[in-house]
Write an enzyme that holds these catalytic residues in place. Structure first.
Site, PDB file in Angstrom:
ATOM      1  N   SER A 221       0.740  -1.039   0.137  1.00 25.30           N
ATOM      2  CA  SER A 221       0.013  -0.128  -0.183  1.00 25.30           C
ATOM      3  C   SER A 221       0.830   1.347   0.137  1.00 25.30           C
ATOM      4  O   SER A 221       2.109   1.053   0.334  1.00 25.30           O
ATOM      5  CB  SER A 221      -0.867   0.022   1.331  1.00 25.30           C
ATOM      6  OG  SER A 221      -0.299   0.050   2.410  1.00 25.30           O
ATOM      7  N   LYS A 222       0.174   2.256   0.086  1.00 24.20           N
ATOM      8  CA  LYS A 222       1.140   3.757  -0.135  1.00 24.20           C
ATOM      9  C   LYS A 222       2.010   3.846   1.025  1.00 24.20           C
ATOM     10  O   LYS A 222       3.019   4.348   1.040  1.00 24.20           O
ATOM     11  CB  LYS A 222      -0.035   4.853   0.003  1.00 24.20           C
ATOM     12  CG  LYS A 222      -0.822   4.932  -1.377  1.00 24.20           C
ATOM     13  CD  LYS A 222      -1.214   6.408  -1.378  1.00 24.20           C
ATOM     14  CE  LYS A 222      -1.930   6.606  -2.909  1.00 24.20           C
ATOM     15  NZ  LYS A 222      -3.514   6.918  -2.830  1.00 24.20           N
TER      16      LYS A 222
END
Ligand code: GLU
Length: 430
Positions: A221-222
């Site tokens: 994820s980010k």
């Protein structure tokens, strides 16, 4: 039967690395089997779908070299009539029904700011039967229709199909033979199988790819860094990216492989069951390997400096991993800027540094500087401390505490510019 696969991104965000990897695996599979690879834009969620995301997805796939076979772009939003006729048929046959929303559900919709509705089209409740499929990667998967799946929503109304329904209709209409997609869709598969059953159609084969994980083994994820392809495009060569992604969850005999070799060696049987860790260090390393293999002229135009001498190329490719770092070599094409104190080697004071650079300038005035000259200078005037000579010269030429060696820089910028830079350094110290 000829293989026909698809990548079906929703244009609700930029091209995600996970989607790019899924696209690549579909493409490799199609090319390996001489089949077709289709791009389908899944824009049933009209509120969240945006043309700029569609553009980004198309650009990203094109950049990666994943060319799809259906010339005209297929957008779900343009096929509402097809979904409508299938929905109508299921309703007519009593296989689907309008389910009234409860007061609570209506309130929840309103609280969510969604369009108010009274009902939704659903598949008739399944019997207590088991649904089973043989996932090509994960093996046999079996769930209970009533307990694990429940009621499957098909559409908000006749013109607004929902994901699971639109996917099934499209995969059928297009004659998709193999659905190769991320493991996050595994829970949708039983619902889709119930829809196939209601339609009286034969489902395609399913292959669910392992998730891409961050270094901490949680879903990428980010939080772990960039997840959108756009962000990678400024740093990596598409060939390196393709090679890297192809190895994410697939065993290959070698690290560096051409697209042809990746295609030839691709087997769903060689796809791992467990998650694939996205190792950014490995991507950097792979990119560096590809940069080193480029021809000097291709490399120079890639980094925007076709005017450079070929001698500049190995200086950069020996050290460069990410393309956006190319400016750390700007001393090869423009005058460096730095503070005078950087010129001083370890304990050397300004006077000793000035003496070293002045001697070097004298040598440079007489003839082309050689390593022997510099070694001799160090031996004769600086108690054999090479650093006292080499360090200030290197900084004068590069302006950096870390750079290529002075002789290498000299070979690129030539004696004239080198002399000027040495004189600039001397004046900074005075
Ligand atoms: N639109 C879905 C997604 O972006 C595709 C799912 C599928 O491949 O069936 O995840």
């Amino acid at each position: 039967m000829t293989v026909k696969v698809r990548i079906a991104p929703s244009p609700t965000g930029n091209l995600h690395v996970g989607t790019a990897r899924t696209a690549l695996f579909n493409w490799l599979y199609a090319r390996h089997h001489g089949g077709e690879f289709i791009l389908r834009i899944e824009d049933t969620d009209l509120e969240r779908s945006k043309p700029e995301f569609e553009r980004d997805i198309i650009d990203g796939l094109t950049w990666l070299g994943l060319h799809w076979d259906n010339g005209v772009l297929y957008r779900q939003s343009e096929h509402v009539a097809t979904y409508r006729s299938h929905l109508q048929r299921l309703l007519d046959e009593g296989k689907a029904f309008w389910r009234e929303f409860t007061t609570d559900e209506k309130a929840a919709l309103a609280a969510d700011g969604r369009t108010p509705r009274d009902s939704i089209i659903c598949l008739k409740e399944p019997d207590d039967t088991s649904i089973m499929f043989d996932d090509v990667i994960r093996g046999r998967i079996e769930v209970n229709a009533r307990r694990d799946v429940g009621i499957v929503s098909l559409a908000k109304d006749l013109d607004t199909p929902l994901y699971n329904f639109a996917v099934v209709i499209d995969d059928l209409e297009m004659g998709i033979t193999d659905v190769i997609r991320g493991e996050d869709h595994i829970s949708n598969t039983p619902k889709q199988l119930l829809i196939y059953r209601a339609l009286g159609a034969t489902p395609p084969r399913f292959a669910h790819l392992p998730l891409i994980l961050g270094p901490d083994r949680s879903k990428l994820s980010k939080r772990h860094g960039a997840v959108s392809m756009t962000e990678y495009r400024k740093d990596y060569l598409p060939e390196a990216m393709m090679d890297f992604l192809a190895h994410l969850g697939h065993t290959y005999p070698e690290e560096i492989m051409t697209p042809e070799a990746l295609i030839a060696g691709f087997e769903l049987a060689n796809v791992h069951k467990s998650g694939a860790v996205f190792d950014a260090r490995k991507l950097d390393w792979m990119n560096a390997q590809y940069l080193k293999r480029m021809s000097p002229s291709a490399f120079k135009s890639l980094v925007g400096h076709p005017e450079l001498d070929d001698a500049a190329v190995p200086i950069m490719t020996e050290r460069l991993e990410r393309l956006s770092s190319v400016d750390t070599f700007s001393y090869l094409w423009e005058e460096p800027r730095y503070e005078a104190d950087l010129l001083r080697w370890k304990g050397d004071d300004r006077a000793r540094t000035l003496k070293a650079l002045s001697e070097v300038a004298l040598l440079a005035d007489r003839a082309a500087l050689t390593q022997d000259d510099l070694d001799m200078l160090a031996a004769d005037h600086f108690d054999g401390t090479k650093g006292s000579v080499y360090w200030p010269l290197r900084v004068a030429l590069s302006g950096l505490d870390k750079s290529a060696g002075p002789m290498d820089i000299l070979a690129v910028i030539g004696p004239e510019r080198a002399r000027e830079r040495i004189l600039t350094a001397i004046s900074k110290l005075q």
